[in-house]
Design a protein around this motif. Structure first.
Motif, PDB file in Angstrom:
ATOM      1  N   THR A   1       0.814  -1.213   0.000  1.00  0.00           N
ATOM      2  CA  THR A   1       0.000   0.000   0.000  1.00  0.00           C
ATOM      3  C   THR A   1       0.853   1.271   0.000  1.00  0.00           C
ATOM      4  OG1 THR A   1      -1.639  -1.196   1.279  1.00  0.00           O
ATOM      5  CG2 THR A   1      -1.881   1.183   1.180  1.00  0.00           C
ATOM      6  N   LEU A   2       1.746   1.346   0.961  1.00  0.00           N
ATOM      7  CA  LEU A   2       2.479   2.595   1.176  1.00  0.00           C
ATOM      8  C   LEU A   2       3.987   2.419   1.009  1.00  0.00           C
ATOM      9  CD1 LEU A   2       0.866   4.502   4.205  1.00  0.00           C
ATOM     10  CD2 LEU A   2       1.166   5.309   1.869  1.00  0.00           C
ATOM     11  N   GLY A   3       4.418   1.228   0.550  1.00  0.00           N
ATOM     12  CA  GLY A   3       5.851   1.022   0.310  1.00  0.00           C
ATOM     13  C   GLY A   3       6.312   1.904  -0.840  1.00  0.00           C
ATOM     14  N   ASN A   4       7.593   1.811  -1.161  1.00  0.00           N
ATOM     15  CA  ASN A   4       8.127   2.708  -2.189  1.00  0.00           C
ATOM     16  C   ASN A   4       7.440   2.548  -3.531  1.00  0.00           C
ATOM     17  OD1 ASN A   4       9.767   3.830  -0.361  1.00  0.00           O
ATOM     18  ND2 ASN A   4      11.644   2.790  -1.018  1.00  0.00           N
ATOM     19  N   SER A   5       6.999   1.316  -3.840  1.00  0.00           N
ATOM     20  CA  SER A   5       6.235   1.160  -5.081  1.00  0.00           C
ATOM     21  C   SER A   5       4.788   0.774  -4.774  1.00  0.00           C
ATOM     22  CB  SER A   5       6.902   0.110  -5.975  1.00  0.00           C
ATOM     23  OG  SER A   5       7.173  -1.038  -5.210  1.00  0.00           O
ATOM     24  N   GLY A   6       4.354   1.101  -3.573  1.00  0.00           N
ATOM     25  CA  GLY A   6       2.973   0.794  -3.180  1.00  0.00           C
ATOM     26  C   GLY A   6       1.975   1.622  -3.980  1.00  0.00           C
ATOM     27  N   LEU A   7       0.757   1.119  -4.018  1.00  0.00           N
ATOM     28  CA  LEU A   7      -0.243   1.740  -4.889  1.00  0.00           C
ATOM     29  C   LEU A   7      -0.553   3.177  -4.463  1.00  0.00           C
ATOM     30  CD1 LEU A   7      -1.962   0.949  -7.331  1.00  0.00           C
ATOM     31  CD2 LEU A   7      -3.837   0.538  -5.729  1.00  0.00           C
ATOM     32  N   VAL A   8      -0.739   3.387  -3.162  1.00  0.00           N
ATOM     33  CA  VAL A   8      -1.060   4.732  -2.689  1.00  0.00           C
ATOM     34  C   VAL A   8       0.116   5.663  -2.923  1.00  0.00           C
ATOM     35  CG1 VAL A   8      -1.573   6.110  -0.643  1.00  0.00           C
ATOM     36  CG2 VAL A   8      -2.740   3.925  -1.002  1.00  0.00           C
TER      37      VAL A   8
ATOM     38  N   PHE B   1      -0.443   8.794  -5.631  1.00  0.00           N
ATOM     39  CA  PHE B   1      -0.480  10.170  -5.148  1.00  0.00           C
ATOM     40  C   PHE B   1       0.872  10.857  -5.255  1.00  0.00           C
ATOM     41  CE2 PHE B   1      -4.098   8.114  -3.213  1.00  0.00           C
ATOM     42  CZ  PHE B   1      -5.103   9.060  -3.338  1.00  0.00           C
ATOM     43  N   GLY B   2       1.826  10.176  -5.893  1.00  0.00           N
ATOM     44  CA  GLY B   2       3.145  10.769  -6.083  1.00  0.00           C
ATOM     45  C   GLY B   2       3.853  11.094  -4.784  1.00  0.00           C
ATOM     46  N   LEU B   3       3.624  10.259  -3.763  1.00  0.00           N
ATOM     47  CA  LEU B   3       4.298  10.482  -2.487  1.00  0.00           C
ATOM     48  C   LEU B   3       5.744  10.018  -2.607  1.00  0.00           C
ATOM     49  CD1 LEU B   3       1.460   9.064  -0.248  1.00  0.00           C
ATOM     50  CD2 LEU B   3       1.927  11.464  -0.725  1.00  0.00           C
ATOM     51  N   GLY B   4       6.598  10.645  -1.855  1.00  0.00           N
ATOM     52  CA  GLY B   4       8.025  10.316  -1.928  1.00  0.00           C
ATOM     53  C   GLY B   4       8.304   8.934  -1.376  1.00  0.00           C
ATOM     54  N   PRO B   5       9.462   8.380  -1.679  1.00  0.00           N
ATOM     55  CA  PRO B   5       9.834   7.071  -1.143  1.00  0.00           C
ATOM     56  C   PRO B   5      10.167   7.167   0.352  1.00  0.00           C
ATOM     57  CG  PRO B   5      11.664   8.011  -2.366  1.00  0.00           C
ATOM     58  CD  PRO B   5      10.527   8.977  -2.483  1.00  0.00           C
ATOM     59  N   GLY B   6      10.231   6.025   0.989  1.00  0.00           N
ATOM     60  CA  GLY B   6      10.649   5.990   2.387  1.00  0.00           C
ATOM     61  C   GLY B   6       9.572   6.414   3.368  1.00  0.00           C
ATOM     62  N   LEU B   7       8.355   6.563   2.834  1.00  0.00           N
ATOM     63  CA  LEU B   7       7.253   7.013   3.673  1.00  0.00           C
ATOM     64  C   LEU B   7       7.012   6.080   4.865  1.00  0.00           C
ATOM     65  CD1 LEU B   7       5.426   9.430   3.136  1.00  0.00           C
ATOM     66  CD2 LEU B   7       3.751   7.858   2.162  1.00  0.00           C
ATOM     67  N   LEU B   8       7.126   4.790   4.562  1.00  0.00           N
ATOM     68  CA  LEU B   8       6.748   3.776   5.539  1.00  0.00           C
ATOM     69  C   LEU B   8       7.933   3.343   6.400  1.00  0.00           C
ATOM     70  CD1 LEU B   8       4.106   2.285   6.061  1.00  0.00           C
ATOM     71  CD2 LEU B   8       4.842   0.516   4.499  1.00  0.00           C
ATOM     72  N   TYR B   9       9.125   3.587   5.902  1.00  0.00           N
ATOM     73  CA  TYR B   9      10.280   2.943   6.523  1.00  0.00           C
ATOM     74  C   TYR B   9      10.943   3.822   7.569  1.00  0.00           C
ATOM     75  CZ  TYR B   9       9.279   0.207   2.431  1.00  0.00           C
ATOM     76  OH  TYR B   9       8.631  -0.541   1.494  1.00  0.00           O
ATOM     77  N   ASN B  10      10.135   4.308   8.477  1.00  0.00           N
ATOM     78  CA  ASN B  10      10.696   5.087   9.578  1.00  0.00           C
ATOM     79  C   ASN B  10       9.823   4.870  10.808  1.00  0.00           C
ATOM     80  OD1 ASN B  10       8.356   6.799   9.410  1.00  0.00           O
ATOM     81  ND2 ASN B  10       9.325   7.794   7.636  1.00  0.00           N
ATOM     82  N   PHE B  11      10.173   5.603  11.850  1.00  0.00           N
ATOM     83  CA  PHE B  11       9.479   5.465  13.125  1.00  0.00           C
ATOM     84  C   PHE B  11       7.961   5.592  12.982  1.00  0.00           C
ATOM     85  CE2 PHE B  11       7.768   7.189  17.065  1.00  0.00           C
ATOM     86  CZ  PHE B  11       8.393   6.440  18.039  1.00  0.00           C
ATOM     87  N   TRP B  12       7.532   6.658  12.284  1.00  0.00           N
ATOM     88  CA  TRP B  12       6.088   6.912  12.212  1.00  0.00           C
ATOM     89  C   TRP B  12       5.385   5.915  11.303  1.00  0.00           C
ATOM     90  CZ3 TRP B  12       4.316   9.463  16.041  1.00  0.00           C
ATOM     91  CH2 TRP B  12       5.150  10.393  16.690  1.00  0.00           C
TER      92      TRP B  12
ATOM     93  N   MET C   1       9.987  -4.909   7.561  1.00  0.00           N
ATOM     94  CA  MET C   1       9.676  -3.613   6.975  1.00  0.00           C
ATOM     95  C   MET C   1      10.854  -2.663   6.950  1.00  0.00           C
ATOM     96  SD  MET C   1       5.989  -2.139   8.018  1.00  0.00           S
ATOM     97  CE  MET C   1       6.616  -0.536   8.434  1.00  0.00           C
ATOM     98  N   VAL C   2      11.398  -2.400   8.115  1.00  0.00           N
ATOM     99  CA  VAL C   2      12.357  -1.309   8.199  1.00  0.00           C
ATOM    100  C   VAL C   2      13.794  -1.783   8.358  1.00  0.00           C
ATOM    101  CG1 VAL C   2      10.682   0.294   9.096  1.00  0.00           C
ATOM    102  CG2 VAL C   2      12.007  -1.094  10.689  1.00  0.00           C
ATOM    103  N   GLY C   3      13.991  -3.096   8.604  1.00  0.00           N
ATOM    104  CA  GLY C   3      15.356  -3.576   8.814  1.00  0.00           C
ATOM    105  C   GLY C   3      16.012  -2.795   9.938  1.00  0.00           C
ATOM    106  N   ALA C   4      17.203  -2.258   9.676  1.00  0.00           N
ATOM    107  CA  ALA C   4      17.943  -1.598  10.744  1.00  0.00           C
ATOM    108  C   ALA C   4      17.694  -0.099  10.768  1.00  0.00           C
ATOM    109  CB  ALA C   4      19.431  -1.884  10.585  1.00  0.00           C
TER     110      ALA C   4
END
Lengths: 283, 351, 280
Positions: free
Chosen positions: A126-133, A137-148, A225-228
């Motif tokens: 859904t929200l991964g770097n090549s996720g549909l959302v 919506f042209g959201l930047g990469p790395g949206l999911l791979y952090n604390f939030w 998801m986020v590895g290290a």
């Protein structure tokens, strides 16, 4: 005297297999964990000595950040999940539609038990770097791979868990209490302030504790998801266990495990007495 | 303060809870709303409290229409069936809740709560939480809470029905004592006819959302206006009888009919205590069973035609009137109610 | 993962809450919970090259190791269920029949596994296995330590799962035992001359049917979903296999996620059926 002792022993006899299994399967690992955490490895071939070095090391950098990040993430998820879960449960339970109530409660049962790597995959789609959302919506990469991002994903099982925890407490609020309060001249807000929220508080805090524990212990989702990139104590321990770290850090991993258990116990120590109180109120 | 129900109607989907209820409760009066479950008595009470809004009609307190006034401005104290105490507050804070909402000073709240707890007989229970109180004590605290704001009207919604029989009797007497002492206009909802008859100034019998009869307890019991009231309040024998003119023949006697008869063959309604039983060796009736109740004994008597009646006789006669004894059955001479025959098409009972 | 089941659902007290606020909460919640699901499902059945295809689901079954890992997990679950019930039931009945002092002990040992995060538990287990193997190397017990770690049927996992399942099984059985008066049942049966085994099998167990089913299904759900301990001890159980196999095939991995979600759902349905919860 003897006969009293005898019946006592006889009374406990049916429990002895259980106690034995628990002693072996739980007691031994627990003791080994504690011993290991307090064992300072000696030189190769030498026996170790007991000491606080590992525990001290586990509370210094780089480990301290991981422990604190884990606690912070769990606290954020617990509080946010408890609040939204309560709102959702209230919205659903006061609905006139029985079908809505039933289906949300069943869905909560499913999602509260849904975690691990499968949960990570669904959010990556859904929200991964090549996720549909992300792409739509042209959201930047790395949206999911952090604390939030991780917090957002953990809420996916935390909110339903809260719904399940708080629903019985919400249902336990008797209509008479609201009516008695109204009869005594209280407004809706005054009812919630003096009666509703105090009665719900044990269940709310209990939910916060459960949610905290769930996120604190979660490992597989974060690993997939986020590895290290988000430093979490569970991943540090797993790395030590699977040999992804330098030799000699094993005992620090044991100490980190001990830290985790202590944190979990402190949190649980809040929960148990509260749970007892609320069960008395909501007969 | 008076409470007036005016043509109150309330329906829930297909069921009609109130079907044009008219009733006036006088100042300082305790009126009992009595009826089977679903008769609308609780709905009527909740309309006074403001928890229900009638579809049409009005509720007047002291002559003022309060139908649209929200519940928290009604000035009516209510006691619920059970579990209505706030579980997170002790007895004192429960009683003082209304004062706390009105931001009265702590000292005043505590003084008033202590006064009320003493009034309901629990002066030393202020620190107890609801789960530490017995059911009867909880209802006393609930009563104190309802009275704390000196309401104009006291509303009691089956306050005793969740309690043990013995507690039920003492508490209802105490409620009555308090009510008389305070002179507060009170509406008491109950499905227990004995409770209604024993505490109320007047009893209003409801059936299917309508008022069936209202009157003093003795009047309701002795002169029920309708067969429904007669059946619901107390025990009734249905004895086949034959009407001639304005009299009816039953147990070999001719009694005046109260009201109009629905036909020639009727059931005569006779209270067990109006059935007279006298030993007679050649009597046509037989005592089948006797259950002793202290001051009275209730006999089950088989008549000559195999039908049965219940008869209450003085307790001291119980030994004499033992099962197996042949007796004669008579009836006290007074006007009786009759209904359409339901007890089969037998001939009038003779004993 | 915490195994929790939905409770009953009478209509709650409608206090406050304007219609709009409630609707907003429901809409946001629906979006948050449904959007990822819908996207994930569509992702598994559609791609730009092939268009609509159920191929990803087909690949699950044909992937190497599917049957082996699934059967391993089922076998582990079966043995765990039997063991949990056999260990717990006598102890819990004993509590009610004259060993009330045992209750706090049971409460404690069925709460501890909730407090201890699985990852720390697995650290303790692996350290015990390693040290145990070293310490017992010269004795016959060494063979035992090795035997319980057999890849085909890892007894050590069963032991771990028994411990993890205790809290859920205990609570389910406790609710069941609460509903029947064990003392009276036992006294009545003994009075009528029933032997202890007869009593347990013919009197108590039938009255506990739904609680036993509940405990069994909660345990099954736990075993079929547990990843951390199995993965870190290096066993190919079904949840571990899912992760191993999904590696590079994106569609397959999401299809597996949907599959595990459906699996949980089916288990919960069976659970609520088995525990005979009456719908209002």
């Amino acid at each position: 005297m003897t006969s009293a002792r005898f019946t006592r022993v006889k009374g406990w006899a049916p429990a002895s297999p259980l106690l034995l299994v628990v002693a072996v399967a739980f007691g031994i690992p627990a003791v080994m964990l504690a011993l290991g955490a307090f064992t300072v490895p000696g030189a190769p071939g030498e026996p170790g000595t007991y000491g606080l070095d590992n525990v001290a090391a586990s509370l210094r950098e780089p480990y301290l950040t991981k422990l604190l990040t884990s606690i912070e993430l769990s606290a954020v998820v617990a509080v946010a999940g408890a609040l939204t879960g309560t709102l959702l449960a209230h919205a659903v339970l006061t609905s006139r539609s029985a079908a809505l109530r039933e289906s949300v409660l069943s869905a909560s049962g499913v999602l509260a038990n849904f975690g691990g790597v499968p949960l990570a995959f669904i959010w990556i789609a859904t929200l991964g770097n090549s996720g549909l959302v992300t792409t739509s919506f042209g959201l930047g990469p790395g949206l999911l791979y952090n604390f939030w991002g991780l917090a957002l994903v953990y809420l996916y099982f935390s909110i339903p868990l809260m719904v399940l925890v708080i629903a019985p407490a919400l249902e336990g609020l008797r209509p008479q209490w609201r009516e008695a309060a109204q009869g005594s001249g209280a407004s809706v807000w005054q009812f919630w302030r003096h009666v509703g929220l105090p009665v719900l508080t044990p269940a709310l805090l209990g939910g916060v504790v459960l949610l905290f524990g769930g996120s604190f212990a979660a490992y597989a989702t974060a690993a997939a998801m986020v590895g290290a990139s988000v430093p979490l104590v569970t991943m540090q321990i797993a790395d030590a266990l699977t040999g992804n770290v330098l030799v000699g850090f094993e005992n620090v991993a044991l100490a980190l495990s001990l830290d985790m258990i202590v944190v979990a116990m402190l949190v649980m120590a809040v929960y148990l007495p509260l749970q007892r109180r609320s069960s008395r109120w909501l007969r | 303060m008076t409470v007036e129900f005016r043509a109150l109607r309330r329906t829930y989907g297909a069921t009609t809870a109130l079907d044009g209820l008219d009733l006036t409760v006088a100042q300082g009066e305790l009126i009992a709303l009595l009826g089977p479950s679903g008769c609308g008595k609780t709905t009527a009470l909740r309309c006074v409290a403001g928890f229900e809004t009638p579809d049409s009609g009005a509720v007047l307190i002291d002559g003022k229409d309060v139908t649209r006034v929200p519940a928290n401005r009604r000035d009516a104290g209510m006691v619920f069936q059970s579990y209505s105490l706030f579980p997170n507050l002790n007895a004192r804070d429960n009683v003082a809740f209304g004062l706390r909402v009105r931001r009265r000073p702590t000292a005043e709240r505590h003084a008033r709560a202590a006064e009320l707890l003493a009034l309901v007989g629990l002066p030393d229970h202020g620190d107890r939480f609801p789960h530490q109180l017995s059911g009867g004590q909880q209802q006393r605290v609930a009563l104190a809470r309802a009275l704390a704001l000196q309401p104009r009207v006291l509303l009691l919604d089956e306050p005793l029905s969740a309690l043990d029989a013995k507690v039920r009797v003492t508490l209802r007497e105490e409620i009555r004592r308090l009510q008389l002492e305070l002179g507060i206009t009170t509406v008491f909802v109950t499905h227990d006819q004995e409770e209604a008859l024993s505490v109320a100034d007047r009893v209003a019998v409801l059936r299917a959302g309508r008022l069936e009869q209202v009157g003093a307890p003795a009047e309701i019991y002795d002169r029920p206006a309708t067969p429904f009231v007669a059946e619901f309040v107390g025990t009734m024998n249905h004895v086949p009888g034959r009407v001639t003119g304005d009299r009816v023949e039953v147990f070999g006697r001719s009694l005046p009919v109260d009201g109009t008869a629905p036909g020639e063959l009727v059931d005569v309604l006779i209270r067990p205590e109006a059935v007279l039983v006298t030993p007679a060796e050649d009597g046509g009736a037989l005592i089948l069973a006797s259950s002793f109740r202290g001051s009275t004994a209730r006999l089950r008597v088989q008549l000559a035609d195999q039908s049965e009646v219940l008869a209450d006789v003085p307790g001291h006669d119980a030994v004499r009137l033992a099962p197996g004894l042949r007796v004669e059955v008579g009836v006290v001479e007074r006007p009786v109610l009759v209904t359409a025959r339901t007890s089969g098409d037998q001939e009038p009972a003779v004993a | 993962m915490v195994a929790v089941t939905p409770q009953s659902s009478a209509r709650a007290v409608a206090v406050g809450g304007s219609g709009w606020g409630r609707r907003a909460v429901l809409v946001v919640a629906a979006a948050y919970f449904l959007v990822p699901l819908v996207i994930a499902i569509s992702f598994t059945v559609y791609n730009e090259v092939q268009g609509f295809s159920l191929g990803a689901y087909g690949r699950i079954v044909t992937s190497p190791g599917f049957a082996t890992s699934f059967l391993t997990s089922l076998a582990l679950a079966a043995v765990t269920i039997v063991l949990v019930l056999v260990l717990l039931l006598p102890a819990m009945i004993a509590v009610r029949l004259g060993a009330p002092g045992l209750r706090p002990v049971l409460e404690t040992i069925t709460t501890l596994p909730l407090i201890v995060p699985p990852i720390t538990y697995v650290v303790g287990i692996s350290s015990a296995l390693r040290e145990g193997a070293d310490a017992l190397a010269a004795t016959p017990f060494w063979a035992t330590i090795i035997a319980i770690q057999d890849d085909r049927f890892p007894v050590v996992l069963v032991l771990a799962y028994v411990i993890l399942a205790l809290p859920f099984a205990y609570r389910s059985l406790d609710a069941g035992l609460r509903a029947i008066d064990v003392v009276t049942l036992v006294e009545a049966a003994r009075n009528l001359g029933a032997s202890w085994p007869h009593l347990l099998l013919r009197v108590i167990m039938p009255n506990l049917r739904s609680a036993l089913a509940g405990a069994a299904f909660l345990t099954l759900a736990l075993v079929l979903g547990e990843y951390t301990i199995a993965a870190l001890l290096g066993y190919q159980t079904f949840p571990v296999w899912i992760v191993t196999i999904s590696g590079n095939d994106g569609q397959l991995s999401v299809a597996l996620s949907i599959l595990s979600l459906v699996l949980i759902w089916l288990l919960l349905i069976t659970l609520s059926r088995a525990s005979g919860r009456k719908k209002p």
